[in-house]
Write an enzyme that holds these catalytic residues in place. Structure first.
Site, short mmCIF file in Angstrom:
data_model
loop_
_atom_site.label_atom_id
_atom_site.label_comp_id
_atom_site.label_asym_id
_atom_site.label_seq_id
_atom_site.Cartn_x
_atom_site.Cartn_y
_atom_site.Cartn_z
CB SER A 15 4.54 10.92 13.78
OG SER A 15 5.09 10.16 14.84
CB SER A 17 6.51 9.17 17.72
OG SER A 17 6.60 7.96 17.02
CE LYS A 66 12.07 4.39 10.26
NZ LYS A 66 11.00 3.42 10.44
N GLY A 129 12.11 0.38 1.54
CA GLY A 129 12.71 1.48 2.29
C GLY A 129 13.22 1.01 3.65
CG ASN A 151 10.43 -0.52 -3.78
OD1 ASN A 151 9.57 -0.22 -2.96
ND2 ASN A 151 11.38 0.32 -4.14
NE ARG A 152 7.44 4.78 -6.36
CZ ARG A 152 7.13 5.94 -5.78
NH1 ARG A 152 6.06 6.60 -6.15
NH2 ARG A 152 7.88 6.42 -4.80
CE1 TYR A 224 2.97 4.96 12.92
CE2 TYR A 224 1.20 6.22 13.95
CZ TYR A 224 2.50 6.14 13.48
OH TYR A 224 3.33 7.23 13.57
P1 NDP Z 1 10.77 5.03 3.08
O1 NDP Z 1 10.55 6.42 2.63
O2 NDP Z 1 12.15 4.58 3.43
O3 NDP Z 1 10.17 4.00 1.98
C1 NDP Z 1 8.92 4.24 1.40
C2 NDP Z 1 8.51 3.00 0.60
O4 NDP Z 1 7.20 3.25 0.06
C3 NDP Z 1 9.42 2.72 -0.59
O5 NDP Z 1 9.43 1.35 -0.82
C4 NDP Z 1 8.70 3.47 -1.72
O6 NDP Z 1 8.97 2.96 -3.01
C5 NDP Z 1 7.25 3.17 -1.37
N1 NDP Z 1 6.33 4.14 -1.93
C6 NDP Z 1 6.08 5.39 -1.47
N2 NDP Z 1 5.15 5.98 -2.24
C7 NDP Z 1 4.81 5.10 -3.22
C8 NDP Z 1 3.89 5.13 -4.31
N3 NDP Z 1 3.13 6.20 -4.55
N4 NDP Z 1 3.78 4.03 -5.10
C9 NDP Z 1 4.54 2.94 -4.84
N5 NDP Z 1 5.45 2.84 -3.82
C10 NDP Z 1 5.56 3.92 -3.01
O7 NDP Z 1 9.79 4.84 4.33
P2 NDP Z 1 9.83 3.77 5.52
O8 NDP Z 1 10.31 2.47 4.96
O9 NDP Z 1 10.51 4.34 6.69
O10 NDP Z 1 8.26 3.65 5.88
C11 NDP Z 1 7.35 3.00 4.99
C12 NDP Z 1 5.98 2.89 5.67
O11 NDP Z 1 6.05 2.03 6.81
C13 NDP Z 1 5.45 4.24 6.18
O12 NDP Z 1 4.06 4.29 5.96
C14 NDP Z 1 5.75 4.20 7.66
O13 NDP Z 1 4.87 5.00 8.42
C15 NDP Z 1 5.57 2.71 7.96
N6 NDP Z 1 6.36 2.28 9.13
C16 NDP Z 1 5.68 2.00 10.27
C17 NDP Z 1 6.36 1.57 11.39
C18 NDP Z 1 5.61 1.22 12.64
O14 NDP Z 1 6.19 1.24 13.72
N7 NDP Z 1 4.34 0.89 12.55
C19 NDP Z 1 7.83 1.43 11.40
C20 NDP Z 1 8.44 1.70 10.11
C21 NDP Z 1 7.71 2.15 9.03
P3 NDP Z 1 10.17 3.59 -3.91
O15 NDP Z 1 11.44 3.05 -3.31
O16 NDP Z 1 9.89 3.07 -5.27
O17 NDP Z 1 10.06 5.08 -3.78
#
Ligand code: NDP
Length: 296
Positions: A15, A17, A66, A129, A151-152, A224
């Site tokens: 991060s 942040s 979240k 997510g 989604n996976r 990012y």
């Molecule tokens: P969550 O942990 O809530 O969700 C993660 C997501 O990624 C789920 O859909 C998960 O699928 C999927 N995922 C993770 N690993 C894998 C994998 N190996 N193969 C397939 N799918 C995968 O995280 P967030 O939603 O909070 O964040 C997701 C991304 O977005 C992060 O990279 C975060 O940094 C970025 N983000 C950036 C923001 C910004 O301000 N630029 C704001 C919010 C998020 P499954 O449900 O199947 O596990």
């Protein structure tokens, strides 16, 4: 009394942040520190209880907490309620309020990506997510007519679609299984692709093979750090217009800062701090000493 703001996530080391928020506190002479708290899902309830103390201004929440945090605070604002996800917490006495500043952050990033072109009406969203929830809410309220969520784990995308069933009643919001042929077919019918998975955050991986990307697509990767993910490099090769999540990060952070402090965020200071953190991260990749900047 010096005040504290914490970023609660697992992991948090990617991060930027802290670099951005600490620079903003310092620039405005606010006596506060921004700390990174790496906490597992099992530690989450105790962690949320801890930030009820008077020394806390509030918190940010990131992967993977979240959605769970939305169930642990005392009140949700409109965007947090609509998404069922919280990325920012403020304190009202001992009560905690959950906000979702990813929503306005996403809107600004989307507007910038689309630029002078006509706002598309169809989108493909990868991920289900907390971040994806902000994206889908942003697309619904922007007037999109067809949004497909891959989604996976399909059941999580289906849960997301159920969550938005009322607000998306006038449009087509569907969950689809993660098969390359299905993703390819949907990409050929859409103008906008948003990656809201964390694929590409930790390694040079991409959620979608480059050959599946049609030309003239708008591609937004919420990641990012790194700045140019595999997906964004493939999008550039395919002739697409692409952006990473830095503008969303900046604006969700600015909105959070204003909520904690009651003061407008110093955007230029925060943007410069992000650039510095990025430069320090690049040095780190090249083996130079970096101090704590890239992980903060
Ligand atoms: P969550 O942990 O809530 O969700 C993660 C997501 O990624 C789920 O859909 C998960 O699928 C999927 N995922 C993770 N690993 C894998 C994998 N190996 N193969 C397939 N799918 C995968 O995280 P967030 O939603 O909070 O964040 C997701 C991304 O977005 C992060 O990279 C975060 O940094 C970025 N983000 C950036 C923001 C910004 O301000 N630029 C704001 C919010 C998020 P499954 O449900 O199947 O596990």
């Amino acid at each position: 009394m010096s005040r504290r703001v914490v970023l609660i996530g697992h992991p948090v080391s990617h991060s930027f942040s802290a670099a951005m928020q600490q620079a903003a506190f310092d620039a405005l002479g606010i006596d506060a520190t921004y700390e990174l708290w790496d906490r597992t899902p099992l530690q989450l309830a105790d962690t949320i209880a801890e930030i009820r103390g008077e020394d806390f201004l509030g918190a940010n929440v990131t992967i993977p907490h979240k959605e769970r945090v939305a169930l642990l605070v005392d009140r949700l604002t409109e965007d947090a309620h609509a998404t069922g996800a919280v990325n920012t917490i403020t304190r009202e006495g001992k009560r905690l309020v959950g906000h979702n500043t990813d929503v306005p952050g996403f809107r600004i990033a989307l507007d910038k990506l689309v630029g002078k072109q006509k706002m598309p009406r169809q989108a493909v969203v990868l991920g289900a997510g907390g971040g994806a929830r902000a994206v889908v809410h942003g697309l619904i309220t922007e007037g999109f007519q067809r949004v497909i969520v891959f989604n996976r784990h399909l059941h999580r995308a289906e849960k997301l679609v159920r969550h938005f069933s009322k607000s998306a009643a006038h449009m087509e919001l569907r969950a689809m299984p993660w098969h390359e042929s299905v993703i390819e077919a949907e990409l050929s019918k859409t103008r906008l692709l948003v990656n809201a998975t964390s694929i590409g955050l930790h390694g040079d991986e991409t959620p979608v093979p480059g050959e599946l990307l049609p030309p003239d697509l708008l591609v937004l990767d919420l990641i990012y750090n790194p700045a140019r993910t595999h997906l964004l490099r493939d999008a550039a090769s395919a002739g697409d217009t692409a952006a990473n999540g830095e503008l969303m990060l900046l604006h969700q952070g600015a909105a959070a800062f204003a909520l904690w402090t009651g003061q407008p965020a110093p955007l230029e200071v925060m943007s410069a701090a992000l650039e510095q953190a990025r430069a320090a991260g690049i040095q780190s990749a090249e083996g130079e000493p970096t101090g704590s900047a890239p992980s903060s």
